[in-house]
Scaffold this active site. Sequence first.
Site, PDB file in Angstrom:
ATOM      1  N   LYS A   9      58.958  35.536  35.541  1.00 17.25           N
ATOM      2  CA  LYS A   9      58.680  36.965  35.749  1.00 17.25           C
ATOM      3  C   LYS A   9      59.108  37.804  34.552  1.00 17.25           C
ATOM      4  O   LYS A   9      60.384  37.229  34.002  1.00 17.25           O
ATOM      5  CB  LYS A   9      59.070  37.320  37.024  1.00 17.25           C
ATOM      6  CG  LYS A   9      60.659  37.475  37.328  1.00 17.25           C
ATOM      7  CD  LYS A   9      61.212  38.974  36.720  1.00 17.25           C
ATOM      8  CE  LYS A   9      62.750  38.771  36.824  1.00 17.25           C
ATOM      9  NZ  LYS A   9      63.387  39.829  36.228  1.00 17.25           N
ATOM     10  N   PRO A 101      64.162  30.036  30.384  1.00 17.89           N
ATOM     11  CA  PRO A 101      65.443  30.082  29.763  1.00 17.89           C
ATOM     12  C   PRO A 101      66.551  30.573  30.898  1.00 17.89           C
ATOM     13  O   PRO A 101      66.313  31.315  31.939  1.00 17.89           O
ATOM     14  CB  PRO A 101      65.473  31.352  28.934  1.00 17.89           C
ATOM     15  CG  PRO A 101      64.083  31.665  28.598  1.00 17.89           C
ATOM     16  CD  PRO A 101      63.223  30.994  29.744  1.00 17.89           C
ATOM     17  N   ALA A 103      69.667  31.866  32.714  1.00 13.28           N
ATOM     18  CA  ALA A 103      70.268  33.364  32.590  1.00 13.28           C
ATOM     19  C   ALA A 103      69.785  34.359  31.565  1.00 13.28           C
ATOM     20  O   ALA A 103      70.407  34.947  30.900  1.00 13.28           O
ATOM     21  CB  ALA A 103      71.952  33.080  32.481  1.00 13.28           C
ATOM     22  N   GLY A 104      68.540  34.441  31.399  1.00  7.49           N
ATOM     23  CA  GLY A 104      67.689  35.115  30.503  1.00  7.49           C
ATOM     24  C   GLY A 104      67.075  36.105  30.925  1.00  7.49           C
ATOM     25  O   GLY A 104      66.366  37.023  30.356  1.00  7.49           O
ATOM     26  N   ALA A 107      64.271  35.024  35.772  1.00  9.28           N
ATOM     27  CA  ALA A 107      64.143  34.618  37.095  1.00  9.28           C
ATOM     28  C   ALA A 107      64.029  33.146  37.379  1.00  9.28           C
ATOM     29  O   ALA A 107      63.389  32.713  38.127  1.00  9.28           O
ATOM     30  CB  ALA A 107      63.398  35.314  37.841  1.00  9.28           C
ATOM     31  N   GLY A 108      64.818  32.288  36.498  1.00  5.92           N
ATOM     32  CA  GLY A 108      64.333  30.935  36.440  1.00  5.92           C
ATOM     33  C   GLY A 108      64.686  30.198  37.692  1.00  5.92           C
ATOM     34  O   GLY A 108      64.348  29.438  38.221  1.00  5.92           O
ATOM     35  N   GLY A 109      65.956  30.487  38.194  1.00  2.00           N
ATOM     36  CA  GLY A 109      66.619  30.024  39.229  1.00  2.00           C
ATOM     37  C   GLY A 109      65.679  30.299  40.508  1.00  2.00           C
ATOM     38  O   GLY A 109      65.162  29.503  41.264  1.00  2.00           O
ATOM     39  N   SER A 110      65.299  31.876  40.572  1.00  2.00           N
ATOM     40  CA  SER A 110      64.464  32.139  41.752  1.00  2.00           C
ATOM     41  C   SER A 110      63.174  31.566  41.535  1.00  2.00           C
ATOM     42  O   SER A 110      62.426  31.233  42.781  1.00  2.00           O
ATOM     43  CB  SER A 110      64.244  33.715  41.432  1.00  2.00           C
ATOM     44  OG  SER A 110      65.338  34.287  41.591  1.00  2.00           O
ATOM     45  N   ALA A 111      62.568  31.254  40.421  1.00  4.07           N
ATOM     46  CA  ALA A 111      61.339  30.541  40.407  1.00  4.07           C
ATOM     47  C   ALA A 111      61.429  29.162  40.969  1.00  4.07           C
ATOM     48  O   ALA A 111      60.461  28.572  41.680  1.00  4.07           O
ATOM     49  CB  ALA A 111      61.018  30.365  38.682  1.00  4.07           C
ATOM     50  N   ASP A 143      63.891  38.142  43.679  1.00  2.00           N
ATOM     51  CA  ASP A 143      62.542  37.867  42.867  1.00  2.00           C
ATOM     52  C   ASP A 143      61.915  36.957  43.505  1.00  2.00           C
ATOM     53  O   ASP A 143      60.630  36.567  43.037  1.00  2.00           O
ATOM     54  CB  ASP A 143      63.264  37.558  41.443  1.00  2.00           C
ATOM     55  CG  ASP A 143      63.989  38.498  40.669  1.00  2.00           C
ATOM     56  OD1 ASP A 143      63.870  39.726  40.933  1.00  2.00           O
ATOM     57  OD2 ASP A 143      64.549  37.982  40.115  1.00  2.00           O
TER      58      ASP A 143
END
Length: 303
Positions: A9, A101, A103-104, A107-111, A143
């Site tokens: 996102k 990425p 910690a970019g 929202a990679g972890g949330s994804a 997110d």
Amino acid sequence: MTTVRVPAKINLCLGVGPLREDGFHPLATVYQAVDVYDEVKASAVVDDSLTITVHFDGDRAREAAAVPEDDDNLAIRAARLLRERTGTTEGAAIAIRKVIPVAGGMAGGSADAAAALVACNELWGTGLTRVELEVIAAELGSDVPFLIHGGIAMGGGRGELISPVLARGSYHWVFAIAAQGLSTKSVYAEFDRLTAEREVREPEVPGDLLAALRAGDAAALGEALSNDLTEAALSLRPELAATLDVGLECDALGAILSGSGPTSMFLARDDAHALDIAFALTSSRVCADVAQATGPVQGARLI
Ligand code: ATP
């Protein structure tokens, strides 16, 4: 086995209000899902174990070291919560292929949490609707509901209250990815420090941004992009100002940080313009990596 593709996102605007008693800031944001995807697979196991493996394409050792391969991984927390809410006792082996990425500010972890909910719901036959999954998602992080929802949507509350936005058009983005991630928590702490002596207003989504989306007007959207965390992120990473400048020198329609940073994002007129911006960023060596993407795209979906 089930496989889910989930987008990253971006925040087209990120209004941040005064710190609430529960430790969160009220947000007024407009999210857009873009076609940078993680892939999450959930496979059946013979017992009730929940395990995780994370695979990175290419040489991304520093990022890989930052992603937990245990119960702290957000995908495992999501699967566990789905189990609690539905009463199932099934296990799963979860495998993530990571492209977003770490910690970019995308929202990679949330994804991955959103994808794990969709994947395990299918694998276990728990049969929750997408709306029911979004309710569980809100418990996992601000997110996560949007990453199930996808497209373009407004986020209120602490970002988890999703409401529709009238939008048309497809938008071309370029992302400048920094060598070192930035923790969301540290950016909010810096925001609190910088605003300690100032009045912080209740956040609102700017009317000109909504008008630009309604009209599908990329130039107007570029002008209307905004991010209240910019000052705090630049205070922690002053060098990001030079990255934003490179995009502006290429006549990007807009240039801001994505979420809490440190990824910078640039709105281009079309694919060719995006390529120009990407080339300028690469050759000026202001960032570790460059990616192009378009949005909006769907949220977490079975493939
Ligand atoms: P946001 O935009 O939501 O503020 P971000 O994109 O800046 O977040 P993430 O990539 O989501 O940051 O990761 C933040 C931290 O979450 C990581 O440093 C890592 O310790 C932890 N984490 C837990 N699970 C995951 C996961 N599946 N992928 C990435 N990070 C994860």
